[in-house]
Design a protein around this motif. Structure first.
Motif, PDB file in Angstrom:
ATOM      1  N   GLU B  21       8.612 -61.892  -0.975  1.00  0.00           N
ATOM      2  CA  GLU B  21       9.685 -60.918  -1.178  1.00  0.00           C
ATOM      3  C   GLU B  21       9.144 -59.684  -1.884  1.00  0.00           C
ATOM      4  O   GLU B  21       9.494 -58.552  -1.539  1.00  0.00           O
ATOM      5  CB  GLU B  21      10.815 -61.534  -2.016  1.00  0.00           C
ATOM      6  N   LYS B  24       7.282 -57.551   0.468  1.00  0.00           N
ATOM      7  CA  LYS B  24       8.231 -56.891   1.368  1.00  0.00           C
ATOM      8  C   LYS B  24       8.882 -55.686   0.690  1.00  0.00           C
ATOM      9  O   LYS B  24       8.957 -54.602   1.260  1.00  0.00           O
ATOM     10  CB  LYS B  24       9.328 -57.896   1.781  1.00  0.00           C
ATOM     11  N   ILE B  25       9.351 -55.918  -0.536  1.00  0.00           N
ATOM     12  CA  ILE B  25      10.036 -54.845  -1.263  1.00  0.00           C
ATOM     13  C   ILE B  25       9.072 -53.684  -1.515  1.00  0.00           C
ATOM     14  O   ILE B  25       9.413 -52.519  -1.314  1.00  0.00           O
ATOM     15  CB  ILE B  25      10.601 -55.376  -2.609  1.00  0.00           C
ATOM     16  N   ARG B  28       8.306 -51.783   1.737  1.00  0.00           N
ATOM     17  CA  ARG B  28       9.473 -51.008   2.134  1.00  0.00           C
ATOM     18  C   ARG B  28       9.587 -49.756   1.275  1.00  0.00           C
ATOM     19  O   ARG B  28       9.854 -48.673   1.775  1.00  0.00           O
ATOM     20  CB  ARG B  28      10.711 -51.878   1.928  1.00  0.00           C
ATOM     21  N   SER B  29       9.357 -49.940  -0.007  1.00  0.00           N
ATOM     22  CA  SER B  29       9.481 -48.822  -0.928  1.00  0.00           C
ATOM     23  C   SER B  29       8.436 -47.749  -0.623  1.00  0.00           C
ATOM     24  O   SER B  29       8.717 -46.554  -0.680  1.00  0.00           O
ATOM     25  CB  SER B  29       9.338 -49.342  -2.351  1.00  0.00           C
ATOM     26  N   ILE B  32       9.593 -45.989   2.753  1.00  0.00           N
ATOM     27  CA  ILE B  32      10.755 -45.123   2.645  1.00  0.00           C
ATOM     28  C   ILE B  32      10.421 -43.859   1.860  1.00  0.00           C
ATOM     29  O   ILE B  32      10.849 -42.780   2.197  1.00  0.00           O
ATOM     30  CB  ILE B  32      11.934 -45.888   2.007  1.00  0.00           C
ATOM     31  N   ARG B  33       9.598 -44.037   0.817  1.00  0.00           N
ATOM     32  CA  ARG B  33       9.180 -42.868   0.047  1.00  0.00           C
ATOM     33  C   ARG B  33       7.853 -42.376   0.597  1.00  0.00           C
ATOM     34  O   ARG B  33       6.941 -42.039  -0.164  1.00  0.00           O
ATOM     35  CB  ARG B  33       9.041 -43.269  -1.428  1.00  0.00           C
ATOM     36  N   ARG B 108      10.602 -43.312 -11.824  1.00  0.00           N
ATOM     37  CA  ARG B 108      11.479 -44.384 -11.339  1.00  0.00           C
ATOM     38  C   ARG B 108      11.960 -45.310 -12.450  1.00  0.00           C
ATOM     39  O   ARG B 108      12.341 -46.437 -12.193  1.00  0.00           O
ATOM     40  CB  ARG B 108      10.751 -45.185 -10.253  1.00  0.00           C
ATOM     41  N   GLU B 111      15.375 -46.749 -11.857  1.00  0.00           N
ATOM     42  CA  GLU B 111      15.341 -47.848 -10.893  1.00  0.00           C
ATOM     43  C   GLU B 111      14.915 -49.152 -11.584  1.00  0.00           C
ATOM     44  O   GLU B 111      15.468 -50.224 -11.327  1.00  0.00           O
ATOM     45  CB  GLU B 111      14.320 -47.475  -9.823  1.00  0.00           C
ATOM     46  N   THR B 114      17.729 -50.463 -13.645  1.00  0.00           N
ATOM     47  CA  THR B 114      18.731 -51.074 -12.778  1.00  0.00           C
ATOM     48  C   THR B 114      18.292 -52.467 -12.352  1.00  0.00           C
ATOM     49  O   THR B 114      19.073 -53.414 -12.379  1.00  0.00           O
ATOM     50  CB  THR B 114      18.961 -50.202 -11.529  1.00  0.00           C
ATOM     51  N   MET B 115      17.028 -52.582 -11.972  1.00  0.00           N
ATOM     52  CA  MET B 115      16.527 -53.898 -11.550  1.00  0.00           C
ATOM     53  C   MET B 115      16.685 -54.912 -12.665  1.00  0.00           C
ATOM     54  O   MET B 115      17.007 -56.071 -12.429  1.00  0.00           O
ATOM     55  CB  MET B 115      15.054 -53.800 -11.178  1.00  0.00           C
ATOM     56  N   PHE B 124       8.653 -59.100 -13.067  1.00  0.00           N
ATOM     57  CA  PHE B 124       8.977 -58.717 -11.682  1.00  0.00           C
ATOM     58  C   PHE B 124       8.670 -57.239 -11.472  1.00  0.00           C
ATOM     59  O   PHE B 124       8.130 -56.832 -10.442  1.00  0.00           O
ATOM     60  CB  PHE B 124      10.463 -58.916 -11.369  1.00  0.00           C
TER      61      PHE B 124
END
Lengths: 255, 212
Positions: B21, B24-25, B28-29, B32-33, B108, B111, B114-115, B124
């Motif tokens: 995971e 993957k995250i 993806r990050s 996208i950026r 960030r 972010e 928030t996590m 993490f």
């Protein structure tokens, strides 16, 4: 889900309790007291609004209750557990499973789609990807965004982003939803829809909702209102007492 | 009332971020950026290209001279200058790469806060940013190393003509690339871990409030 909520209600009378919470911020040589000893008791299943002008300390209290910051003095109990005694794992567990957070600025993770934002807490909670996706889609359906699960936050309107945030807050079936000015960045109608949604969750699922706000529309939905002024609890009112109170309130706020 | 040891152990198992995971995250990050990632990586590419160029040009020169005469005064001066250049290019790597990573993580903080609200452990956050940094660091360094070696070979050709290929120290060139990869990966990881750890340890309320 309703039975789980009932269990919580039986087991713990108070969802949240604070005892003499003081929070000081040190700014250079000055020490600023944002909270000056706050005692509140919130029962499981209640809908509470924390009201007060900006700078009164309500966001600070919100952070203390949510375990997002540590009080300088005093204690915060969530389900009768003193959270200052929790280690990093237990605190993460609490934030992950017990509490769902909603913020004024939505705080969605910008690089993730709606469904990815909603499933993130489930992944932290150890759910498999497939289960998380199923539940995430269900929650987005519940908040009325079933069609937009693949959209990124920037492709959504403010109200829609806040709905995603609501769905995310519900990801791990929390006992408590904490909302810090959830309607602050929304127009009247959208704000009203978010309040309706919170009220619905409170009634249907028995979730305790605690919302810091200065939005008077919130009053109507709340069971009790905790007024914060200058870092202290000014007064606590039940909704049935409110008719008399609201006039003075508006007078105070609009003055 | 407090938690019992058993409850506590149960809680420990209940908060997790599987590696699959996390990768993957992170991927993806990065995707996208994309442009922001490219700019960060560009800093790494330039720094590593410079380092590789300086080191490789030295290797080629050494190889060419071995066939010629022993070192004269001019060659010794050149060698001394080269050492300085390597030192400076290393310094550029340290400053450039750590700055690029520091900025890309620091912007960030919100972010990260928030996590943590969603139940992420400090670890993490570090893990996610570590994976991102490693991808950026390795990809950036690889491109940089190839550009650096290519430039050094071109420079060698302009100085010695095609004779340069006769005594090209291919083994050393390969080693230089590995070395550059190592430097790039280590520096970008360090540059990312520091702010990620700092943000990870902050109470979420502070991390979300931090504006850069």
């Amino acid at each position: 889900m309703a039975t789980a909520a009932a269990e919580v209600q039986l087991k713990h009378e108070y969802a949240v309790k604070t005892l003499g919470v003081v929070k000081e911020y040190v700014m250079g040589k000055q020490t600023l007291q944002a909270l000056k000893g706050v005692d509140v008791e919130i029962r499981a299943g209640e809908y509470i609004s924390i009201m007060g002008p900006s700078g009164s300390g309500k966001s600070t209290l919100f952070n203390m209750i949510g375990g997002l910051d540590k009080p300088t003095r005093g204690k915060v109990y969530i389900d009768e557990v003193d959270i200052s005694g929790l280690d990093a794992f237990e605190l993460a567990w609490l934030r992950c499973r017990k509490i769902g957070y909603i913020f004024q600025t939505f705080n969605l993770i910008p690089v993730m789609t709606a469904i990815e934002n909603v499933t993130l807490p489930m992944i932290f909670a150890g759910m498999t990807t497939q289960d998380a996706m199923d539940k995430g889609a269900e929650l987005l359906q519940l908040v009325g965004l079933g069609e937009r699960i693949r959209h990124k936050p920037l492709e959504l309107s403010g109200g829609q982003q806040q709905r995603v945030a609501c769905a995310r807050a519900l990801a791990n079936d929390p006992a408590i939803i904490l909302a810090d000015e959830p309607t602050g960045n929304l127009d009247l109608r959208t704000g009203h829809e978010i309040i309706e949604l919170l009220r619905h969750l409170n009634k249907e699922k028995g979730v305790t909702v605690i919302s810091a706000t200065h939005d008077l529309k919130m009053l109507d939905a709340s069971d009790r209102i905790i007024w914060i002024r200058d870092g202290r609890v000014d007064k606590i009112e039940r909704r049935d007492e409110l008719d008399i109170a609201i006039g003075t309130v508006e007078g105070e706020n609009e003055a | 009332m407090s938690l019992t040891a058993r409850e506590s152990a149960g809680i420990r198992r209940q908060i997790k971020l599987p590696n699959s995971e996390a990768v993957k995250i992170a991927v993806r990050s990065l995707k996208i950026r994309f442009w922001r990632s490219i700019i960060t990586a560009a800093g790494i590419v330039l720094a590593i290209a410079f380092l590789t160029y300086v080191v490789t040009a030295g290797s080629i020169e050494n190889a060419m001279r071995a066939e010629d005469a022993p070192m004269d005064l001019a060659a010794m001066q050149k060698a001394a200058t080269r050492i300085w250049l390597i030192a400076i290019s290393l310094l550029i790597c340290v400053v450039g790469i750590s700055n690029a990573m520091l900025m890309s993580v620091t912007e960030r903080y919100r972010e990260i806060g928030t996590m943590k609200c969603l139940g992420a452990l400090d670890w993490f956050v570090v893990k996610l940013f570590l994976i991102e940094a490693a991808f950026q660091g390795i990809a950036g360094s690889l491109v940089g190393a190839v550009i650096g070696v290519f430039a050094a070979v071109l420079a060698g050709m302009s100085e010695y003509g095609f004779a340069v290929f006769g005594s090209m120290p291919w083994g050393t060139l390969f080693l230089n690339i590995i070395l550059a990869l190592l430097v790039g990966a280590v520096l970008s990881t360090l540059g990312a871990i520091y702010p990620a750890r700092r943000a990870g340890r902050m109470p979420p309320a502070d991390a979300m409030r931090t504006e850069v």
